[in-house]
Enzyme design. Structure first.
Site, mmCIF file in Angstrom:
data_model
loop_
_atom_site.group_PDB
_atom_site.id
_atom_site.type_symbol
_atom_site.label_atom_id
_atom_site.label_comp_id
_atom_site.label_asym_id
_atom_site.label_seq_id
_atom_site.Cartn_x
_atom_site.Cartn_y
_atom_site.Cartn_z
ATOM 1 N N HIS A 109 0.883 -1.163 0.000
ATOM 2 C CA HIS A 109 0.000 0.000 0.000
ATOM 3 C C HIS A 109 0.924 1.217 0.000
ATOM 4 O O HIS A 109 2.008 1.167 0.597
ATOM 5 C CB HIS A 109 -0.842 0.111 1.266
ATOM 6 N N ASP A 112 2.420 1.974 3.282
ATOM 7 C CA ASP A 112 3.378 0.998 3.834
ATOM 8 C C ASP A 112 4.806 1.443 3.541
ATOM 9 O O ASP A 112 5.693 1.253 4.367
ATOM 10 C CB ASP A 112 3.221 -0.392 3.188
#
Ligand code: XUL
Ligand code: CO
Length: 447
Positions: A109, A112
């Site tokens: 993501h 992340d």
């Protein structure tokens, strides 16, 4: 000796070398027993069949927190105060792990790999900086990005949804985030871009205009698709179904729902589904069922490989260890002719109390060995063709004569009635389920 990451100077996983295949006779817990990446199965290496991906969020961000307690996984790459410095350490740790475990792909993501900034522009810059670093590391190691996505469920602004938020201003923030994440996917040569609508659903129908929210969801997916194609994205857009959690009801409830949505709106040229075992079971289906729905409709994009707990049912995101379940999944994948741009992403996390750095390796070794066993079992079954021949034979009455005419739409209901009236009671035919089950077991056990 828990939380023993980062004892060395440069290495985040000191004392653990590249994991090798040692075969079923080995007792080394840090070796593959069944995943032999170069072994050829039906003309293709195991590595090419399985296309394992590492989920950045679980392996390098998930800290063991659950609703009843905080962090149990303390990572050295989270120690620096500046969030960008910490993100760079995390990237180094991730690439060290990727190369040591020997998986060819990863997934992330946006949040992340790069921290959210105070403004849209700052967030875009953070992501761009980290993506450039990731590109260098991809080029140096040969790692590839299976898919990217945007986290539009953690920030408090998304508590009422992202694409389906009743406030247009929030929807626009989500749009900005998706644009940047698609740019990242393009820059890194990703094979896919995933939409998992964690908060695209409702907590109560009392305060929800469901029809309007679903319309916004569609408009945003189209806008994202159009932007991506214009900007040069060649991969698959994918919807990842899940019935609930965190919302009470998510709009992409299950694979059948997502597939219908794709087909109903003419999105099948660009969109596929990304199927997660534990999401299928949460929806009351099997992994196998959801994969089959996707494959039957030509929309099998990729897989989030994990498994749930058979007693409690919720999304426990455990590493796959169930060879029987994985074999049934690989049968669908092989019969589908592979997944083209998809792979097996371990959307799975170590348990909260698995706190050693070695546990991250044990978890992935187990998942990779499980799917290696499953691939070989599925290959034996598909190649032998016993089950497919039996299934074909089960429907043989539709292959010729009146049955074939029916499939060719040559009968009205009245004509069918007349046929039935002119013939006797059909003989019953056994479904032979137990025999089918035995054949599957025989394939798993090497026959
Ligand atoms: C959540 C889940 C996500 C998606 C990507 O249940 O599966 O991690 O895979 O957003
Ligand atoms: Co997932």
């Amino acid at each position: 000796m828990g939380n023993d990451f980062f004892k060395g100077n440069k290495e985040f996983f000191p004392g653990i070398a590249k994991i090798k295949y040692e075969g079923p006779g080995s007792d080394n817990p840090l070796a593959f027993k069944f995943y032999n990446e170069n072994k050829i199965v039906s003309g293709k290496s195991m590595k090419a069949h399985l296309k394992f991906g590492i989920a950045y969020w679980h392996s390098f961000c998930g800290d063991g927190t659950d609703p009843f307690g905080g962090t149990t996984h303390f990572y050295p790459w989270n120690e620096k105060n500046d969030p960008m410095d910490a993100a760079k350490d995390k990237l180094d740790a991730a690439f060290e792990f990727f190369t040591k475990i020997g998986a060819p792909y990863y997934c992330f993501h946006d949040r992340d790999i790069a921290p959210e900034g105070k403004t849209v522009l700052e967030s875009e810059k953070n992501l761009q900086t980290m993506v450039e670093m990731a590109k260098e590391r991809q080029d140096a190691t040969g790692m590839k990005l299976l898919w990217a996505t945007a986290n539009m469920f953690s920030h408090h602004r998304y508590m009422n949804g992202a694409f389906t938020n009743p406030d247009f201003k929030v929807l626009a923030k989500a749009a900005a985030q998706v644009k940047a994440a698609i740019d990242a996917a393009i820059y890194l040569g990703a094979d896919g871009y995933v939409f998992w609508g964690g908060r695209e659903g409702y907590m109560s129908l009392l305060n929800t205009d469901m029809k309007r929210e679903k319309d916004h969801l569609l408009k945003m997916l189209i806008a994202a698709r159009d932007y991506g194609r214009k900007a040069g994205f060649k991969g698959n857009f994918m919807i990842e179904p899940k019935p609930m959690e965190p919302t009470k009801h998510q709009y992409d409830y299950d694979t059948e729902t997502a597939v219908s949505f794709i087909l109903q709106n003419g999105l099948e040229k660009d969109f596929r589904v990304n199927i997660e075992n534990n999401h299928a079971t949460l929806a009351g289906h099997t992994f196998w069922h959801d994969l089959k729905i996707a494959s039957d409709n030509g929309l099998l994009g990729s897989i989030d490989a994990n498994q749930g707990d058979y007693q409690n049912g919720w999304d426990t995101d455990q590493f796959p260890t169930n060879v029987y379940e994985a074999t049934r999944a690989m049968i669908v994948v092989l019969e589908n002719g592979g997944m083209e741009k998809g792979g097996l992403n371990f959307d799975a996390k170590r348990r909260r109390n698995s706190t050693d750095s070695a546990d991250l390796f044990h978890a992935h070794i187990g998942g990779m060995d499980t799917f290696a066993l499953a691939l070989e079992a599925a290959d034996r079954l598909v190649n032998k063709g016993t089950i497919s021949a039996m299934v074909k034979d089960r429907y043989a009455s539709f292959d010729k004569g009146a049955g074939a005419d029916f499939e060719a739409c040559k009968f009205s209901l009245e004509q069918l009635r007349d046929l039935a009236a002119g013939s006797g009671e059909p003989e019953t035919t056994s479904g032979r389920q137990e025999l089918y089950e035995n054949i599957l077991n025989n394939a798993i056990y090497g026959k």
